[in-house]
Write a protein that holds these residues in place. Structure first.
Motif, PDB file in Angstrom:
ATOM      1  N   HIS A  73      38.212  38.690  41.373  1.00  0.00           N
ATOM      2  CA  HIS A  73      38.064  39.168  40.021  1.00  0.00           C
ATOM      3  C   HIS A  73      38.768  38.576  38.804  1.00  0.00           C
ATOM      4  O   HIS A  73      39.908  38.255  39.062  1.00  0.00           O
ATOM      5  CB  HIS A  73      38.358  40.938  40.190  1.00  0.00           C
ATOM      6  CG  HIS A  73      37.938  41.609  41.314  1.00  0.00           C
ATOM      7  ND1 HIS A  73      36.943  42.384  41.009  1.00  0.00           N
ATOM      8  CD2 HIS A  73      38.174  41.879  42.600  1.00  0.00           C
ATOM      9  CE1 HIS A  73      36.300  42.822  42.151  1.00  0.00           C
ATOM     10  NE2 HIS A  73      37.179  42.515  43.072  1.00  0.00           N
ATOM     11  N   ARG A  74      38.094  38.318  37.913  1.00  0.00           N
ATOM     12  CA  ARG A  74      38.672  37.636  36.641  1.00  0.00           C
ATOM     13  C   ARG A  74      39.084  38.628  35.614  1.00  0.00           C
ATOM     14  O   ARG A  74      38.438  39.490  35.121  1.00  0.00           O
ATOM     15  CB  ARG A  74      37.594  36.417  36.078  1.00  0.00           C
ATOM     16  CG  ARG A  74      38.079  35.806  35.126  1.00  0.00           C
ATOM     17  CD  ARG A  74      37.217  34.736  34.419  1.00  0.00           C
ATOM     18  NE  ARG A  74      38.040  34.087  33.465  1.00  0.00           N
ATOM     19  CZ  ARG A  74      37.438  32.811  32.845  1.00  0.00           C
ATOM     20  NH1 ARG A  74      36.282  32.422  33.265  1.00  0.00           N
ATOM     21  NH2 ARG A  74      37.969  32.245  31.914  1.00  0.00           N
ATOM     22  N   LEU A  75      40.407  38.305  35.191  1.00  0.00           N
ATOM     23  CA  LEU A  75      41.006  39.260  34.096  1.00  0.00           C
ATOM     24  C   LEU A  75      41.590  38.172  33.171  1.00  0.00           C
ATOM     25  O   LEU A  75      41.535  36.889  33.505  1.00  0.00           O
ATOM     26  CB  LEU A  75      42.026  39.905  34.545  1.00  0.00           C
ATOM     27  CG  LEU A  75      41.602  41.003  35.570  1.00  0.00           C
ATOM     28  CD1 LEU A  75      42.745  41.633  36.051  1.00  0.00           C
ATOM     29  CD2 LEU A  75      40.491  42.043  35.051  1.00  0.00           C
ATOM     30  N   GLN A 107      47.844  44.551  35.787  1.00  0.00           N
ATOM     31  CA  GLN A 107      47.374  45.275  36.843  1.00  0.00           C
ATOM     32  C   GLN A 107      48.443  45.346  38.167  1.00  0.00           C
ATOM     33  O   GLN A 107      48.368  46.176  38.807  1.00  0.00           O
ATOM     34  CB  GLN A 107      46.199  44.265  37.349  1.00  0.00           C
ATOM     35  CG  GLN A 107      45.107  44.988  38.347  1.00  0.00           C
ATOM     36  CD  GLN A 107      45.448  44.451  39.718  1.00  0.00           C
ATOM     37  OE1 GLN A 107      46.420  43.631  39.964  1.00  0.00           O
ATOM     38  NE2 GLN A 107      45.188  45.329  40.723  1.00  0.00           N
ATOM     39  N   LYS A 108      48.940  44.286  38.359  1.00  0.00           N
ATOM     40  CA  LYS A 108      50.065  44.091  39.357  1.00  0.00           C
ATOM     41  C   LYS A 108      51.081  45.228  39.201  1.00  0.00           C
ATOM     42  O   LYS A 108      51.511  45.785  40.241  1.00  0.00           O
ATOM     43  CB  LYS A 108      50.845  42.749  39.570  1.00  0.00           C
ATOM     44  CG  LYS A 108      51.598  42.800  40.633  1.00  0.00           C
ATOM     45  CD  LYS A 108      51.167  43.152  42.258  1.00  0.00           C
ATOM     46  CE  LYS A 108      52.111  43.197  42.971  1.00  0.00           C
ATOM     47  NZ  LYS A 108      52.957  42.356  43.489  1.00  0.00           N
ATOM     48  N   ASN A 121      48.054  35.006  39.300  1.00  0.00           N
ATOM     49  CA  ASN A 121      47.237  35.318  40.303  1.00  0.00           C
ATOM     50  C   ASN A 121      48.422  36.430  41.429  1.00  0.00           C
ATOM     51  O   ASN A 121      48.886  35.867  42.080  1.00  0.00           O
ATOM     52  CB  ASN A 121      46.938  34.217  41.353  1.00  0.00           C
ATOM     53  CG  ASN A 121      46.416  34.231  42.860  1.00  0.00           C
ATOM     54  OD1 ASN A 121      46.846  33.452  43.637  1.00  0.00           O
ATOM     55  ND2 ASN A 121      45.573  35.232  42.882  1.00  0.00           N
ATOM     56  N   GLU A 155      46.151  40.907  31.464  1.00  0.00           N
ATOM     57  CA  GLU A 155      45.699  42.039  32.287  1.00  0.00           C
ATOM     58  C   GLU A 155      45.925  41.825  33.673  1.00  0.00           C
ATOM     59  O   GLU A 155      46.225  42.827  34.206  1.00  0.00           O
ATOM     60  CB  GLU A 155      43.983  42.029  32.176  1.00  0.00           C
ATOM     61  CG  GLU A 155      43.559  42.709  30.944  1.00  0.00           C
ATOM     62  CD  GLU A 155      41.950  42.165  30.614  1.00  0.00           C
ATOM     63  OE1 GLU A 155      41.392  42.801  29.861  1.00  0.00           O
ATOM     64  OE2 GLU A 155      41.489  41.147  31.270  1.00  0.00           O
ATOM     65  N   ALA A 156      46.088  40.762  34.290  1.00  0.00           N
ATOM     66  CA  ALA A 156      46.373  40.321  35.724  1.00  0.00           C
ATOM     67  C   ALA A 156      48.004  41.008  35.778  1.00  0.00           C
ATOM     68  O   ALA A 156      48.192  41.463  36.743  1.00  0.00           O
ATOM     69  CB  ALA A 156      46.204  39.239  35.980  1.00  0.00           C
ATOM     70  N   HIS A 169      49.493  48.602  39.864  1.00  0.00           N
ATOM     71  CA  HIS A 169      49.203  48.444  41.516  1.00  0.00           C
ATOM     72  C   HIS A 169      50.632  49.007  42.081  1.00  0.00           C
ATOM     73  O   HIS A 169      50.559  50.059  42.924  1.00  0.00           O
ATOM     74  CB  HIS A 169      48.973  47.215  42.061  1.00  0.00           C
ATOM     75  CG  HIS A 169      49.164  46.980  43.385  1.00  0.00           C
ATOM     76  ND1 HIS A 169      48.026  46.953  44.157  1.00  0.00           N
ATOM     77  CD2 HIS A 169      50.258  46.630  44.038  1.00  0.00           C
ATOM     78  CE1 HIS A 169      48.634  46.745  45.573  1.00  0.00           C
ATOM     79  NE2 HIS A 169      49.700  46.553  45.444  1.00  0.00           N
ATOM     80  N   ILE A 219      41.457  41.921  48.211  1.00  0.00           N
ATOM     81  CA  ILE A 219      41.357  41.826  46.647  1.00  0.00           C
ATOM     82  C   ILE A 219      41.985  40.457  46.284  1.00  0.00           C
ATOM     83  O   ILE A 219      43.013  40.246  46.586  1.00  0.00           O
ATOM     84  CB  ILE A 219      41.764  43.098  45.887  1.00  0.00           C
ATOM     85  CG1 ILE A 219      41.210  42.897  44.455  1.00  0.00           C
ATOM     86  CG2 ILE A 219      42.936  43.245  45.880  1.00  0.00           C
ATOM     87  CD1 ILE A 219      41.332  43.915  43.465  1.00  0.00           C
ATOM     88  N   VAL A 239      42.671  38.546  42.305  1.00  0.00           N
ATOM     89  CA  VAL A 239      42.492  38.764  41.133  1.00  0.00           C
ATOM     90  C   VAL A 239      43.056  37.531  40.636  1.00  0.00           C
ATOM     91  O   VAL A 239      44.044  37.193  40.801  1.00  0.00           O
ATOM     92  CB  VAL A 239      43.563  40.011  40.734  1.00  0.00           C
ATOM     93  CG1 VAL A 239      43.924  39.854  39.160  1.00  0.00           C
ATOM     94  CG2 VAL A 239      42.775  41.347  41.156  1.00  0.00           C
TER      95      VAL A 239
END
Length: 293
Positions: A183-185, A193-194, A139, A189-190, A197, A157, A159
C-alpha cells in the motif's frame, strides 16, 4: 543490484535484516554495540560498526537502501530523535562518499513530518539532493516483540510512504518478494498511519480493561462476555465500521446508552475515564458540526 543496510539491530532491525537475507538480498547489519555485532557475525551474517559503515563504497549501478531501525523512545513525554539523527548523520556520510543512488527508509514510529525534516538534515550534511541523488521512504513496522522474525517474514500488511516514484519502486521490488499487497501512501500519511495503528490498539486494551473492572465488581465472567462482544459488535467484525467520515456517533442507541451506563457506573462508585472521554469527544464534534452548518 539492491544492497540493503539495516541500521540498528534490536528487535525490529534484526527481524528486518534476517527477513531480507532469507529472500536473497545482500544485507548488512550496522550497530553501535560491539557485542551485538559479534553476536550477529557468529550467526553467519554481515555486521559492522557505524564507523565502518561510513566508509562503505558502492558501484555506480547499485541500488542501495538504508533501513533505519533505531529506537525512538519517549522521554519526558516527548519523542527523542537523537538515535535517529545520529543514524541520519551516518547515512549522510555514506551518501557524500558515493555516487550510487541510495534510498533512506525510516522504520521507527515517528510523528508526521519527522522523516521529511530528517531528510533536510541528510541533504545539509551530505551535499546531496533529495529526489536526485537519494530517495526517501517511510516504511512502518507492525512487528510483535515476541514474534518479530516470523511477523516480518509473513507480513499481513506492507505500507510504504514514498517521496517519489523512484523511491517507491525500489521498495516495491524488495517487498514483492514478500507479498503482492503493498500500500503506497505519502510519507506523512505513513507516519500518521503507524501512530493511529498503535493508538487504536492502546485504546481497545484500555476500553476492555475499564469494562473488566465493572464486570469483575459484579462477579461476571468477563472473558465469556468479551468473546461474545467480539462476535456481536460491528466495530469488531466490520473493518469499515467507524472509520468513514460521517461525523459523531448518533442514532437511537449509542448516545443514550453511553450516557446511561456512565451515570449508572458513577452511582455504583466507578469512574469510567475512558467512557467519559468518549462522550466528551463526541459532544465536542456535535457542537463543531452544528456551528459549521
Amino acid at each position: 543490484m539492491i544492497k540493503i543496510n539495516v541500521i540498528g539491530s534490536g528487535v525490529v532491525g534484526y527481524a528486518t535484516g534476517k527477513g531480507f537475507i532469507k529472500r536473497g538480498f545482500d544485507t548488512t547489519f550496522i550497530d553501535v554495540n560491539p557485542h551485538k555485532i559479534k553476536e550477529i557475525k557468529s550467526e553467519g551474517y554481515k555486521a559492522c560498526s557505524a564507523e565502518e559503515f561510513k566508509k562503505f563504497k558502492f558501484k555506480e549501478n547499485d541500488n542501495v537502501v538504508h533501513f533505519l531501525a533505531v529506537p525512538t523512545p519517549t522521554i519526558h513525554k516527548k519523542v527523542d530523535l537523537k538515535y535517529l539523527e545520529n543514524a541520519c548523520a551516518e547515512v549522510a556520510e555514506v551518501l557524500k562518499n558515493n555516487t550510487a543512488y541510495q534510498v533512506v527508509v525510516t522504520r521507527s514510529t515517528l510523528p508526521p513530518g519527522t522523516t521529511r525534516i530528517l531528510s533536510t538534515q541528510i541533504e545539509n550534511l551530505s551535499g546531496k539532493e533529495l529526489g536526485k541523488d537519494f530517495g526517501l521512504c517511510m516504511n512502518p513496522e507492525y512487528l510483535r516483540a515476541h514474534n518479530a522474525v516470523e511477523d516480518f517474514d509473513n507480513p499481513w500488511i506492507v505500507v510504504v510512504g514514498a517521496h517519489d516514484d523512484k523511491s517507491y519502486k525500489v521498495l516495491e521490488e524488495i517487498y514483492n518478494k514478500f507479498t503482492p499487497e503493498i500500500h503506497r501512501l505519502t510519507i506523512e500519511e505513513a507516519e500518521f498511519q503507524k501512530y493511529v495503528h498503535n493508538l487504536l490498539n492502546a485504546t481497545k486494551i484500555s476500553f476492555f480493561n475499564e469494562m473488566r473492572i465493572i464486570g469483575k465488581s459484579l462477579n461476571l465472567d468477563t472473558d465469556k462476555v468479551f468473546s461474545l462482544v467480539a462476535k456481536s459488535a460491528e466495530a469488531l467484525w466490520n473493518p469499515r465500521y467507524g472509520i468513514e467520515d460521517r461525523g459523531p456517533f448518533g442514532g437511537v442507541c449509542l448516545p443514550k446508552d453511553a450516557q446511561g451506563f456512565l451515570t449508572w457506573a458513577k452511582e455504583k462508585g466507578h469512574d469510567l475515564t475512558h467512557l467519559r472521554a468518549t462522550i466528551r469527544v463526541n459532544n465536542r464534534l456535535r457542537k463543531h458540526k452544528a456551528k459549521s452548518k
